[in-house]
Design an enzyme around this catalytic site. Structure first.
Site, PDB file in Angstrom:
ATOM      1  N   CYS A  89       0.836  -1.192   0.000  1.00 20.49           N
ATOM      2  CA  CYS A  89       0.000   0.000   0.000  1.00 20.49           C
ATOM      3  C   CYS A  89       0.876   1.248   0.000  1.00 20.49           C
ATOM      4  O   CYS A  89       1.560   1.507  -0.975  1.00 20.49           O
ATOM      5  CB  CYS A  89      -0.968  -0.055   1.187  1.00 20.49           C
ATOM      6  SG  CYS A  89      -2.393   1.019   0.995  1.00 20.49           S
TER       7      CYS A  89
ATOM      8  N   HIS B 135      -3.464  -5.666   1.028  1.00 24.76           N
ATOM      9  CA  HIS B 135      -2.783  -5.851   2.309  1.00 24.76           C
ATOM     10  C   HIS B 135      -2.694  -7.324   2.714  1.00 24.76           C
ATOM     11  O   HIS B 135      -3.574  -7.802   3.438  1.00 24.76           O
ATOM     12  CB  HIS B 135      -3.556  -5.118   3.409  1.00 24.76           C
ATOM     13  CG  HIS B 135      -3.429  -3.630   3.370  1.00 24.76           C
ATOM     14  ND1 HIS B 135      -2.426  -2.947   3.999  1.00 24.76           N
ATOM     15  CD2 HIS B 135      -4.192  -2.692   2.777  1.00 24.76           C
ATOM     16  CE1 HIS B 135      -2.566  -1.641   3.802  1.00 24.76           C
ATOM     17  NE2 HIS B 135      -3.634  -1.457   3.058  1.00 24.76           N
TER      18      HIS B 135
ATOM     19  N   GLU C 256      -0.907  -8.533   4.939  1.00 24.91           N
ATOM     20  CA  GLU C 256      -0.751  -8.640   6.403  1.00 24.91           C
ATOM     21  C   GLU C 256      -2.102  -8.577   7.127  1.00 24.91           C
ATOM     22  O   GLU C 256      -2.192  -8.881   8.301  1.00 24.91           O
ATOM     23  CB  GLU C 256       0.216  -7.564   6.921  1.00 24.91           C
ATOM     24  CG  GLU C 256      -0.371  -6.184   7.151  1.00 24.91           C
ATOM     25  CD  GLU C 256      -0.597  -5.373   5.866  1.00 24.91           C
ATOM     26  OE1 GLU C 256      -0.436  -5.924   4.766  1.00 24.91           O
ATOM     27  OE2 GLU C 256      -0.965  -4.183   5.992  1.00 24.91           O
TER      28      GLU C 256
END
Ligand SMILES: Nc1ncnc2c1ncn2[C@@H]1O[C@H](COP(=O)(O)OP(=O)(O)O)[C@@H](O)[C@H]1O
Ligand SMILES: [Mg+2]
Lengths: 100, 748, 227, 100
Positions: free
Chosen positions: C87, C195, C197
């Site tokens: 990002c 994302h 994560e």
């Protein structure tokens, strides 16, 4: 401080304007949205492009300030992948310094 | 000190003081105040800081309980969720700024409430927003909705706190006066709980954050003589928020609190420097002296009035622990913030300010903090009473009840809010277990623990308008029920009382009744009040009629709950076909007429805002909550949804649309069909279960009334009323089309 | 594997990145502050997290890309060390020249937070070895400026070299060629808007991001896969 | 179509530039951050303010176009609560029309 340096100081403050625009080949969704909004309001405009105007003050001797400005404009204030950049430099009125 | 202008008393109003209050001030200090002092007192005695109209009513609120770590009076309330963790939470309004400039108004609303949270030593970890707008079709409403949503997104996304829930309703009473209420939650270890105090004599007072500009100035209309030469045009009508600066301030503040080097922390909110330092001094029972020349300014030539009352954003006051000033400064350096020592704590009891070597303000701290209190006479509006008592039994039941369902789902108040919450980062911090739209409340996990925290904000203003006592109590009940529907035990509330002008007896009546309703519901449901916010004078003059229109009274309730095990929870979507659906709580409609009272259906279909608000039985509510929690915690269900606007039929449709699994149910009874389907009785929860026997045993054991409705499955929502030979059946795709469109359209 | 998560002022997925890295790759993953001039000794993976470094002012990632630590990150990448930018981290990578192109505003001009489907275009990289080619994975996005742009020549080169490793199934932001993530020519620097994560724990809805971290775990011992 | 109307058409396309800047009293977080960043990069500048430059094309007779531009600039392209606005108008080269 003595009056002389103060004078020099005043004489060497420049007002710079940096104009950052998207390269013509790049689609500008923001411009398109503005164009659409205008047309909803019955106001016809075409080719609307939205860019940035960055105003700043620089202090120094003209030649040197020009070099610095170019460096900032090209290397920091714009991204060459997508943007074009131009700038203008003029001596600033003294009072502008205080307001900074 | 300059000699006071003879006419100071005459223009007391410009400082927000009545003549009576001015006299009180003179009496309190034994002399005439100067203009700065009058302005400071005016700000401190305003409703926003001094709660002069509302505080007397607050004594009704329950504020204590074993779960309360910090009750009202600090920057935010704090509840204990166990394992050494606490949750700080608070709600605040930014209604007027949002009406002027929706993007910045809403953005700074988020910024303000987050500062309240981290001032407590808590790391903000969730935001909810409760929004009210006028006519959804008007250009002004679209402008406001888009601006407010952009503002919340701009601030919340950038600072990196997830916006996990909220509510949006549309009603003409908010046309010129939208409501923007923002709630924030923060997580803290018990030992990090910080206080807004000055601590002890000799402590330093340190200003951190953005420089001070001529922003806000309490919104008061000052005589130009009291301000600097900057013309009115030079004074910003809008405060601009900077989430980046706030992020630095947040990290810096938490760093110094965690390091134990600060004795007191407070954000600068309404009435800026003055209210923050004044309140901190009051809490410590001490005086202070501050040098206004040291306040860092964004513009030149600022005068004390501006320095004191500016509402520039992203500023805090820190009071270092004596002897640890250097450590504090070293920690703050990392964040490159302006950090300036502006004064010290004194043994006297004065609020003393100096500027250019002179004392420009010298007032007793206690006087500033003890605003006069007003108890007024409340009288119910005749018009509202008549609307409530209107006989609805003669209203026709529409022939096509299926299209009514579509009509309700397409009402922007009920329709999907996805186009809004998709603009908010609702997952940053990787704690959001139940995302917006998935359930009646948001659920966040607590890293390093098995616990979950749930939060919701609720209020049905139509209920409050027609019956402020029941309506406000119902908001508390709905919030608690929403928490139960995800599997959370309700813990405590914060409230945001949005009302009209309290000087009007009919508005004061609403305020009075609503406060009592909240208090009684909180007592019954064991959810004490830990804080809140009051926004009065929400009204505007209708251009065409010349009449003053007050908003619908809107006591927004923000509630926090805890899940002992975040893995054990429920959401509203049907998980599988073939499950049995039950309605817990209030039986299906019984008495005609009244059972469609105050409903969204009545407003949308019959154009009527009338009738009695359904009766609220708080004892039943508590049992429904207990029953819902029992089913979830014993793994009998992971699907629960409460019935709110649009009644049972809308709740069922939402459960179907959320998963793509349809349902067939039948509603027994001979009450009006529209009441059975769309009436808005309180205390109702729909669950889907597999083990019907155990479910019924559990509910019976807890004395929770229930009705077996039918089964999940298929691709439509089919509801039959067998005793009336009525059936409606609508495909999920058709329902979804109606439900998804309206906000997408409003948000362009 | 030793992971360093870079923190810029305004980073806000730094904690998420650290949490995910510790969970999947390196229990001792560390933060590194942007003014540091070196990475911890033995760093294998530099993780540039999401957020709004410097408030996204000027251009997203522009100011962070010029901070002192980025010299060390560049040197690390030149040595063949792994770099993952997610990002805002991707934006920092393009601004710093570690990856080609730029990320401009989403075509609808709005920030968008939702789960999206990505196609894993190749498993022949250090970041995708644990997936299967063509696999569709669900990973959340949360950005307002994720619209990937590069000139036609650059895009052709990326495609030709197989540097486009994640592609949107349903393009949410207007990116050229539906590009969601690209690697550097040598394959050791990955920038992506979604994302991963946020998708390493079932509790949060998707574990499809785990594959990315597991891929890295796989390659490290082998010391290969840098072209 | 006859050549005359075409000519008239070309003569009446204007290139407009609208400069939108934050009012001086309004906080400019972007300018503040850019100023800090520049100084970290060893480039000193002060009073940095970031505004917008909107470029658009308008068609019509000069006086009328001027009125429309003013209307757009004041009522649509800028927010009078926070921003100041100025504009420039010049006849556009013909090829600019095609690019619209
Ligand atoms: N302004 C908003 N911001 C974020 N989420 C919102 C907002 N408004 C509604 N939501 C979310 O949308 C979902 C549906 O809201 P709503 O229709 O009010 O549900 P309910 O009536 O069941 O409380 C909830 O998850 C709610 O949190
Ligand atoms: Mg609702």
């Amino acid at each position: 401080m003595s009056p002389e340096p103060t004078k020099t100081y005043q004489a060497t403050v420049f007002q710079a304007k940096v104009f950052v625009t998207l390269k013509p080949s790049i689609l500008d969704p923001q411009g398109r949205t503005v164009e659409r909004a205008l047309s909803h309001l019955g106001q016809q405009a075409s080719g609307v492009r939205v860019g940035k105007l960055i105003e700043l003050q620089l202090e120094g001797e003209r030649g040197e300030v020009e070099t610095r400005l170019q460096d900032m404009a090209v290397n920091v204030l714009s991204n060459p992948v997508m943007e074009d950049v131009r700038w203008e430099l003029e001596e600033a009125p003294v009072q502008a310094v205080a307001g900074a | 000190m300059t000699a006071s202008v003879p006419s100071l008393r005459d223009r007391a109003g410009t400082f927000g003081l009545s003549e009576g209050e001015y006299d009180l001030l003179v009496e309190g200090i034994g002399r005439e105040p100067n203009a700065l002092e009058a302005a400071i007192v005016g700000a401190m005695w305003s409703e926003h800081c001094g709660y002069k109209n509302s505080r007397p009513l607050f004594s009704a609120f329950p504020t204590t309980g074993p779960q309360v770590l910090q009750g009202p009076g600090e920057n935010a309330g704090v509840v204990d969720i166990g394992d050494g963790w606490g949750v700080a939470f608070k709600m605040e309004s930014h209604n007027h700024p949002s009406a002027v400039e929706p993007v910045q108004g809403a953005a700074t609303g988020v910024g303000g409430i987050l500062r309240d949270i981290f001032a407590m030593g808590a790391r903000p970890f969730a935001v909810l927003d409760s929004l009210r707008f006028g006519d959804p079709d008007s250009p002004r409403t679209r402008f406001l909705v888009n601006g407010v949503v952009d503002g919340i997104a701009h601030y919340g996304n950038a600072i990196g706190v997830p916006t996990v829930g909220g509510e949006v309703t549309f009603h003409p009473s908010y046309q010129e006066n939208p409501l923007v209420n923002v709630m924030a939650l923060g997580l803290l270890r018990h030992e990090d709980l910080a206080k807004g105090t000055m601590g002890e004599v000799g402590n330093r007072i340190v200003y951190v954050g953005s420089k001070t500009g001529r922003d806000g100035l309490g919104g008061a209309v000052f005589a130009s003589a009291d301000l600097s030469d900057a013309s009115q045009a030079d004074r910003p009508a809008v405060q601009v928020g900077d989430p980046f600066m706030e992020k630095l301030l947040l990290e810096a503040t938490l760093d110094v609190i965690n390091a134990g080097v600060v004795a007191g922390v407070q954000d600068m909110g309404a009435a800026g420097l003055v209210s923050s330092t004044c309140e901190m001094a009051y809490r410590a029972g001490l005086g202070i002296t501050m040098d206004l020349d040291r306040v860092p300014t964004r513009e030149s030539g600022m005068v004390p009035m501006e320095l004191c009352l500016s509402e520039s954003q992203e500023r805090m006051i820190l009071v270092p622990v004596p002897g640890r000033e250097d450590e504090m400064h070293a920690l703050l350096d990392k964040w490159e913030l302006d950090v300036i020592d502006i004064g010290q704590v004194e043994a006297h009891d004065r609020y003393r300010l100096t500027w250019r070597g002179e004392v420009v303000c010298d007032l007793p701290v206690a006087l500033l903090n003890e605003a006069p209190k007003y108890t007024r006479e409340g009288v119910e509006s005749e018009e509202i009473r008549a609307a409530r008592e209107r006989d609805l039994s003669g209203l026709p039941v529409p022939a096509d009840l299926g299209s009514v369902l579509l009509q309700l789902l397409a009402h922007p108040t009920i329709a999907s809010k996805r186009p809004i919450y998709e603009r908010f980062d609702h997952q940053v911090m990787t704690n959001t277990v139940v995302v917006p739209g998935a359930a009646d409340a948001a659920v966040l996990r607590v890293k390093g623990s098995s616990k979950g925290v749930a939060a919701t904000s609720d209020c049905n203003p139509r209920f409050v308008q027609l019956d402020p006592y029941t309506g406000a109590a119902a908001a508390v009940a709905e919030a608690a029920r929403n928490l139960a529907c995800v599997g959370a035990t309700p813990l405590a509330i914060t409230d945001n009382l949005n009302f009209g002008n309290p000087h009007r007896p009919e508005v004061y009546y609403q305020l009075q009744q609503a406060v009592q309703g909240i208090a009684d519901a909180c007592r019954a449901l064991n959810t004490p009040v830990t804080g809140g916010n009051v926004s009065l004078y929400n009204q505007y003059v209708d251009q065409t009629t010349g009449r003053t229109v007050a908003i619908h009274p809107t006591p927004t309730i923000g509630m926090v709950g805890v899940l002992p095990d975040v893995a054990v929870r429920a959401t509203l979507n049907l998980k599988a076909a073939g499950q049995t659906l039950y309605l817990l709580g209030t039986a299906l409609a019984e008495n005609d007429g009244d059972s469609i009272g105050a409903s969204q259906y009545l407003e949308t279909v019959h154009g009527l805002e009338a009738g009695r608000v359904p009766a609220l039985d708080l004892d039943l509510e508590a049992r429904v909550i207990a029953g819902t929690l029992a089913l979830i915690r014993t793994h009998l269900t992971d699907t629960a949804h409460d019935c709110a606007e649009g009644g049972l039929a809308v709740a069922l449709a939402e459960m179907g649309m959320a998963s793509g699994v349809g349902l067939q149910v039948s509603l027994p009874g001979t009450a009006r069909a529209d009441a059975l389907l769309y009436g808005e009785a309180h205390s109702r929860v729909v669950v889907a279960v597999t083990d019907t026997e155990a479910t019924e045993r559990t509910l019976t054991g807890l004395n929770v009334p229930f009705v077996r409705l039918g089964l999940s499955g298929g691709d439509s929502v089919t509801i039959s009323l067998p005793e009336q030979d009525i059936q409606l059946s609508v495909k999920l795709t058709e329902l979804k089309a109606a439900y998804d469109a309206p906000l997408r359209e409003i948000l362009g | 594997m030793n992971v360093a998560v870079i923190q810029f002022p305004g980073s806000n997925c730094d904690g998420d990145a650290l949490h995910a890295a510790r969970l999947t790759l390196d229990p001792d993953a560390q933060f590194v502050w942007h003014t540091d001039d070196g990475l911890p000794a033995g760093t294998d993976l530099v993780f540039l997290p999401g957020g709004f470094s410097y408030g996204d002012h000027l251009r997203s990632g522009a100011i962070a890309a010029r901070s002192p630590i980025m010299n060390a990150v560049k040197a690390h990448a030149e040595r063949g060390g792994y770099v993952l930018g997610v990002c805002n981290g991707f934006q920092v990578l393009t601004e710093s020249g570690l990856l080609p192109g730029a990320l401009s505003r989403n075509t609808d001009l709005h920030f968008l937070c939702r789960p999206v489907h990505l196609r894993v275009e190749t498993t022949d990289t250090a970041f995708t070895g644990a997936y299967t080619a063509g696999q569709i994975i669900e990973i959340p996005i949360a950005h307002g400026e994720g619209n990937y742009y590069a000139d036609a020549e650059t895009v052709a080169r990326l495609e030709g070299n197989g540097q486009v490793i994640f592609r949107y199934v349903d393009n949410p932001n207007g990116s050229l060629n539906d590009i969601a993530g690209i690697v550097s020519e040598r394959g050791n620097v990955l920038g992506m808007m979604p994302h991963p994560e946020r998708a390493v724990e079932a509790l949060l809805g998707s574990e499809d991001g785990r594959g990315l971290f597991e891929s890295l775990k796989g390659v490290l011992g082998k010391g290969v896969l840098v072209k």
